[in-house]
Write an enzyme that holds these catalytic residues in place. Structure first.
Site, PDB file in Angstrom:
ATOM      1  N   GLY A  93       4.123   0.332  -9.032  1.00  0.00           N
ATOM      2  CA  GLY A  93       5.286  -0.474  -8.992  1.00  0.00           C
ATOM      3  C   GLY A  93       6.468  -0.397  -8.173  1.00  0.00           C
ATOM      4  O   GLY A  93       7.513  -1.059  -8.228  1.00  0.00           O
ATOM      5  N   ASN A 100      -1.108   2.694   0.477  1.00  0.00           N
ATOM      6  CA  ASN A 100      -2.714   2.400   0.111  1.00  0.00           C
ATOM      7  C   ASN A 100      -2.785   1.016   0.210  1.00  0.00           C
ATOM      8  O   ASN A 100      -2.234   0.054  -0.397  1.00  0.00           O
ATOM      9  CB  ASN A 100      -2.472   2.782  -1.484  1.00  0.00           C
ATOM     10  CG  ASN A 100      -4.040   2.899  -1.735  1.00  0.00           C
ATOM     11  OD1 ASN A 100      -4.775   2.425  -1.116  1.00  0.00           O
ATOM     12  ND2 ASN A 100      -4.496   3.075  -3.269  1.00  0.00           N
ATOM     13  N   HIS A 125      -8.272   8.566  -7.669  1.00  0.00           N
ATOM     14  CA  HIS A 125      -7.060   7.115  -8.024  1.00  0.00           C
ATOM     15  C   HIS A 125      -7.497   6.556  -9.452  1.00  0.00           C
ATOM     16  O   HIS A 125      -8.514   6.307  -9.671  1.00  0.00           O
ATOM     17  CB  HIS A 125      -6.908   6.211  -7.093  1.00  0.00           C
ATOM     18  CG  HIS A 125      -5.947   5.379  -6.960  1.00  0.00           C
ATOM     19  ND1 HIS A 125      -6.097   4.175  -7.576  1.00  0.00           N
ATOM     20  CD2 HIS A 125      -4.625   5.323  -6.451  1.00  0.00           C
ATOM     21  CE1 HIS A 125      -5.229   3.344  -7.747  1.00  0.00           C
ATOM     22  NE2 HIS A 125      -4.294   4.153  -6.646  1.00  0.00           N
ATOM     23  N   ALA A 150       1.431   0.367  -2.750  1.00  0.00           N
ATOM     24  CA  ALA A 150       0.477  -0.663  -2.260  1.00  0.00           C
ATOM     25  C   ALA A 150       1.126  -1.799  -2.495  1.00  0.00           C
ATOM     26  O   ALA A 150       1.738  -2.350  -1.203  1.00  0.00           O
ATOM     27  CB  ALA A 150      -0.839  -0.361  -3.180  1.00  0.00           C
ATOM     28  N   SER A 151       1.077  -2.794  -3.368  1.00  0.00           N
ATOM     29  CA  SER A 151       1.186  -4.028  -3.338  1.00  0.00           C
ATOM     30  C   SER A 151       3.002  -4.263  -2.983  1.00  0.00           C
ATOM     31  O   SER A 151       3.009  -5.339  -2.464  1.00  0.00           O
ATOM     32  CB  SER A 151       1.116  -4.572  -4.847  1.00  0.00           C
ATOM     33  OG  SER A 151       1.691  -3.913  -5.970  1.00  0.00           O
ATOM     34  N   GLU A 170       0.992   8.304 -11.176  1.00  0.00           N
ATOM     35  CA  GLU A 170       1.161   6.988 -11.416  1.00  0.00           C
ATOM     36  C   GLU A 170       0.337   6.593 -12.764  1.00  0.00           C
ATOM     37  O   GLU A 170      -0.798   6.547 -12.819  1.00  0.00           O
ATOM     38  CB  GLU A 170      -0.197   6.423 -10.463  1.00  0.00           C
ATOM     39  CG  GLU A 170       0.256   6.684  -8.946  1.00  0.00           C
ATOM     40  CD  GLU A 170      -0.366   5.682  -7.960  1.00  0.00           C
ATOM     41  OE1 GLU A 170      -1.563   5.539  -8.129  1.00  0.00           O
ATOM     42  OE2 GLU A 170       0.114   5.202  -7.165  1.00  0.00           O
ATOM     43  N   ILE A 229       0.818   0.035 -12.456  1.00  0.00           N
ATOM     44  CA  ILE A 229       0.117   0.019 -11.029  1.00  0.00           C
ATOM     45  C   ILE A 229       0.085  -1.696 -10.663  1.00  0.00           C
ATOM     46  O   ILE A 229      -0.482  -2.263 -11.571  1.00  0.00           O
ATOM     47  CB  ILE A 229      -0.988   0.614 -11.020  1.00  0.00           C
ATOM     48  CG1 ILE A 229      -0.912   2.328 -10.709  1.00  0.00           C
ATOM     49  CG2 ILE A 229      -2.014   0.223  -9.659  1.00  0.00           C
ATOM     50  CD1 ILE A 229      -2.251   3.009 -11.052  1.00  0.00           C
ATOM     51  N   LYS A 275      -5.608  -0.377  -0.332  1.00  0.00           N
ATOM     52  CA  LYS A 275      -6.556  -1.017  -1.325  1.00  0.00           C
ATOM     53  C   LYS A 275      -7.582  -1.780  -0.324  1.00  0.00           C
ATOM     54  O   LYS A 275      -7.730  -1.644   0.651  1.00  0.00           O
ATOM     55  CB  LYS A 275      -5.932  -1.520  -2.415  1.00  0.00           C
ATOM     56  CG  LYS A 275      -5.135  -0.622  -3.209  1.00  0.00           C
ATOM     57  CD  LYS A 275      -4.666  -0.953  -4.492  1.00  0.00           C
ATOM     58  CE  LYS A 275      -3.737   0.174  -5.216  1.00  0.00           C
ATOM     59  NZ  LYS A 275      -3.091  -0.005  -6.555  1.00  0.00           N
TER      60      LYS A 275
END
Ligand code: G3P
Length: 220
Positions: free
Chosen positions: A177, A8, A92, A198-199, A140, A145, A10
């Site tokens: 995470g 993702n 989400h 994502a991150s 999630e 997150i 984002k």
């Protein structure tokens, strides 16, 4: 889609100004090398370009419960599909929706032969969402997150309880995470059918190395 590794994007600055294409290309090379399903969720401005140029499976980060036609500014499934998008995340944590809208969109995506991935924050919500029978439910926990603390290590029970709650109605994937190979391995060992990240990818450098690491966890 069977065991996806979903990235993702984002609206992280790191993927702005053309960098989203570089990330997509890195993911394409890893997917080809490891023969795994990597699915990309880029922001709307670059969705169609990645579908066309990079030829990777792309999904929307969100679709709106609005009609095709005079619905200015909304992202509707039919339009996304016409530009090569194969599915969407729905509900989400960062873009929650009314359950009635979630229900209509799951039906609509099914009719369009698009993949529905509905996000849930806890096993109780998984029960409610599984009644709609989306293709996937992504568990999630919101507090993890973007934390770098993996759901598969910090709260493994939420994954196993979600799998029980969903039964055979939907496949469970997990996110929040996830940042290294071991996080992915743990999640798959707990029965998760895939990963939403994502991150852990976007903030890493180089992207290809991090995606390769997570991919190797999928193959474990
Ligand atoms: O959709 C995936 C996302 O919410 C997980 O975020 O940054 O913890 O991987 P992150």
């Amino acid at each position: 889609m069977k065991h996806p590794l979903i990235i993702n994007f984002k609206n992280y600055e790191e993927i702005s100004a053309g960098n989203a294409l570089k990330l997509a290309e890195s993911a394409r090379q890893v997917a080809e090398k490891f023969q795994i399903e990597i699915v990309l969720a880029p922001p709307p401005p670059v969705l169609a370009l990645i579908a066309k140029v990079i030829q990777m499976p792309v999904i929307c980060q969100h679709v709106d419960d609005q009609k095709l036609g005079p619905s200015t500014g909304f992202v509707v499934p039919e339009m996304a599909k016409s530009y090569g998008v194969i599915g969407s995340l729905i509900n989400h944590s960062e873009h929650r929706m009314e359950m009635s809208s979630v229900a209509r969109l799951v039906k609509r995506l099914r009719k369009l032969d698009m993949v529905s991935i509905v996000c849930a924050q806890d096993p109780q919500e998984v029960i409610e969402i599984s009644a709609l029978e989306p293709d996937f439910i992504a568990i999630e926990p919101p507090e993890l997150i973007g934390s770098g603390r993996a759901v598969s290590k910090e709260n493994p029970a939420i994954i196993t309880k979600s799998i029980q709650a969903a039964g055979l109605r939907s496949s469970i994937i997990c996110g929040a995470g996830i940042s290294d190979r071991d996080d992915v391995c743990r999640a798959m060992e707990l029965g998760s059918r895939g990963i939403l990240v994502a991150s852990g990818v976007i903030k890493a450098t180089p992207w290809e190395k991090k995606i390769t690491e997570l991919a190797s966890g999928m193959k474990n």
